[in-house]
Design a protein around this motif. Structure first.
Motif, PDB file in Angstrom:
ATOM      1  N   TYR A  93      10.823   6.949  36.265  1.00 34.27           N
ATOM      2  CA  TYR A  93      11.125   7.951  37.281  1.00 34.27           C
ATOM      3  C   TYR A  93      10.114   9.094  37.293  1.00 34.27           C
ATOM      4  O   TYR A  93       9.968   9.777  38.314  1.00 34.27           O
TER       5      TYR A  93
ATOM      6  N   SER B  44      14.957   6.255  32.380  1.00 33.37           N
ATOM      7  CA  SER B  44      13.680   5.559  32.311  1.00 33.37           C
ATOM      8  C   SER B  44      12.522   6.502  32.625  1.00 33.37           C
ATOM      9  O   SER B  44      12.587   7.312  33.551  1.00 33.37           O
TER      10      SER B  44
ATOM     11  N   SER C  59      11.485  -2.026  33.979  1.00 35.30           N
ATOM     12  CA  SER C  59      11.325  -1.765  35.411  1.00 35.30           C
ATOM     13  C   SER C  59      12.363  -2.562  36.186  1.00 35.30           C
ATOM     14  O   SER C  59      13.049  -3.418  35.624  1.00 35.30           O
ATOM     15  N   PRO C  60      12.506  -2.309  37.492  1.00 43.91           N
ATOM     16  CA  PRO C  60      13.485  -3.061  38.298  1.00 43.91           C
ATOM     17  C   PRO C  60      13.216  -4.557  38.275  1.00 43.91           C
ATOM     18  O   PRO C  60      12.094  -5.013  38.066  1.00 43.91           O
TER      19      PRO C  60
ATOM     20  N   PHE D  66      19.757  -1.787  37.764  1.00 38.10           N
ATOM     21  CA  PHE D  66      18.807  -1.041  36.945  1.00 38.10           C
ATOM     22  C   PHE D  66      19.438   0.217  36.372  1.00 38.10           C
ATOM     23  O   PHE D  66      19.347   0.481  35.159  1.00 38.10           O
ATOM     24  N   VAL D  67      20.081   1.009  37.199  1.00 35.88           N
ATOM     25  CA  VAL D  67      20.661   2.272  36.748  1.00 35.88           C
ATOM     26  C   VAL D  67      21.741   2.034  35.703  1.00 35.88           C
ATOM     27  O   VAL D  67      21.870   2.795  34.739  1.00 35.88           O
TER      28      VAL D  67
ATOM     29  N   TYR E 266      13.387   0.329  43.841  1.00 35.25           N
ATOM     30  CA  TYR E 266      13.926  -0.854  43.186  1.00 35.25           C
ATOM     31  C   TYR E 266      13.468  -2.165  43.836  1.00 35.25           C
ATOM     32  O   TYR E 266      13.886  -3.229  43.396  1.00 35.25           O
TER      33      TYR E 266
ATOM     34  N   ARG F  59      17.817  -0.052  30.169  1.00 33.09           N
ATOM     35  CA  ARG F  59      16.437   0.268  30.542  1.00 33.09           C
ATOM     36  C   ARG F  59      16.373   1.268  31.686  1.00 33.09           C
ATOM     37  O   ARG F  59      15.294   1.753  32.021  1.00 33.09           O
ATOM     38  N   GLY F  60      17.527   1.584  32.304  1.00 33.95           N
ATOM     39  CA  GLY F  60      17.556   2.511  33.431  1.00 33.95           C
ATOM     40  C   GLY F  60      18.114   3.866  33.067  1.00 33.95           C
ATOM     41  O   GLY F  60      17.434   4.889  33.228  1.00 33.95           O
ATOM     42  N   SER F  61      19.339   3.910  32.571  1.00 30.77           N
ATOM     43  CA  SER F  61      19.947   5.192  32.184  1.00 30.77           C
ATOM     44  C   SER F  61      21.052   4.961  31.164  1.00 30.77           C
ATOM     45  O   SER F  61      21.768   3.965  31.222  1.00 30.77           O
TER      46      SER F  61
END
Length: 385
Positions: A265, A262, A221-222, A245-246, A212, A250-252
């Motif tokens: 990963y 995403s 992205s982060p 982010f998570v 991150y 856009r992360g989860s």
């Protein structure tokens, strides 16, 4: 500044001090005797050192050009049509179009002095390993330095290429944007991936939190921070960036029986020895639980991506009514949006879709700048060990 802290001057010669043992480089580059020497020279550090690096000029760039949009509120744009005579340069993804911090690339496009200033900052930062022995620095100082060098290099490259709107081609070409040699340290060539996987990762035992700290230029992205990493803020900033982010679209996205995550990963498997199991545990440790919902990361689907650049759109509009989309701006941002509302009502100037995105980004900007800082985020310290 305290007298005990020694800010570093790039032209200054440093006295060599004892260093810790090096580690073996990993990933992306074949492990040969030459490569091991190439990378292991950067795996040494001095935890007793009181030398610190300062990033004043870089900090001014970030402060002026980055708009912090804070935590995601899981907003999804609802408009999917454009009016006749209005052209959108890209088709925004509904769930992520208003997420992630923004960088004002437009201000650099027609301003050679600003582009040159960014180039000078990157060059001075990249010259540091050729001027001093980095093994004289503590690990936290090294980590902040490598993040800043990586991120300013990405910024500089995108400023030169702007108005490129989508980075998927640059990322997927051979060699990719991140594999191309960009640095000459002590006679050897290094890429952005070398910094991430062969220099930084071994120093911190492939801690996933490192993911991150790297700005990649696109929405999925982060975040790019609005201030430089420093030895003092780097671990807390990484945790905050990871949580943001998570806990974003856009992360989860955790559903009842599965979790969409995403595709980023998939590139980061080296951080997770037992990939899906370790990744699920990692994500679960960063999820902010909702009071009325037991969120469980399970049955991962790597189906989230958005390679649109984190900047503004090129000028567009209907007929002669051409507007430069101020999704983000530099200094004077709030004043620009205060007066911009009148233009939004002009028929054919901005599509319904873009109007919704602008309205949401404006709202989030003001929310972030008036919010009370959250102080009870997960306090992960393993990267420091």
């Amino acid at each position: 500044m305290k007298n005990a802290i020694k800010p570093i001057v790039l032209a200054t010669s440093l006295i060599l001090v004892s260093a810790c043992n090096s580690t073996t480089p990993i990933n992306k580059t074949a492990t040969t005797a030459i490569n091991q020497e190439k990378f292991s020279q950067f795996h040494q550090y001095d935890e007793k050192s009181n030398i610190t690096l300062e990033y004043t000029d870089y900090g001014q760039i970030l402060n002026a050009s980055v708009i912090d949009l804070g935590m995601s509120d899981r907003y999804r744009i609802t408009s999917h049509t454009t009016t006749i005579g209005t052209h959108l340069s890209s088709n925004p993804k509904p769930s992520t179009a208003t997420e992630a911090n923004r960088f004002y690339y437009d201000s650099y496009k027609d301003n050679p002095k600003m582009r040159q200033a960014l180039q000078v900052i990157q060059k001075n930062m990249a010259d540091l390993p050729n001027k001093i022995n980095l093994s004289n620095l503590p690990k936290s100082e090294l980590l902040a330095y490598w993040f800043n060098l990586y991120n300013v290099t990405v910024l500089n490259e995108l400023v030169q290429q702007y108005p490129v709107k989508n980075l998927s081609k640059l990322i997927n070409e051979e060699p990719s944007f991140f594999d191309k040699p960009r640095f000459n340290f002590n006679g050897n060539q290094y890429s952005l991936n070398d910094i991430e996987y062969n220099i930084v990762a071994p120093l911190f035992n492939n801690d996933p939190l490192l993911i991150y700290g790297y700005y990649r230029g696109y929405i999925g992205s982060p975040n790019l921070l609005d201030h430089p990493y420093t030895a003092k803020n780097v671990f807390a900033a990484l945790t905050t960036n990871a949580v943001q982010f998570v806990n974003s679209n856009r992360g989860s996205v955790i559903d009842t029986h599965s979790t969409r995550v995403s595709s980023l990963y998939l590139e980061k498997k080296n951080y997770f020895p037992n990939f899906e199991e370790d990744l699920a545990d990692h994500l679960q440790s960063l999820v902010i639980q909702e009071p009325d919902k037991d969120q469980v990361v399970q049955n991962l689907s790597f189906s989230i991506d958005n390679y649109d650049i984190l900047g503004t759109d090129v000028a567009y509009g209907g007929g002669n009514a051409v507007v430069v989309d101020p999704s983000i701006v530099a200094l004077g941002w709030d004043k620009t949006f205060t007066t911009y509302g009148n233009h939004l009502t002009k028929a054919g100037t901005v599509s319904t879709l873009r109007r919704e995105i602008l309205k949401k980004i404006t709202q989030k900007y003001y929310e972030v700048n008036s919010r009370v800082e959250i102080t009870d985020l997960p306090n992960k310290e393993s990267t420091e060990n």
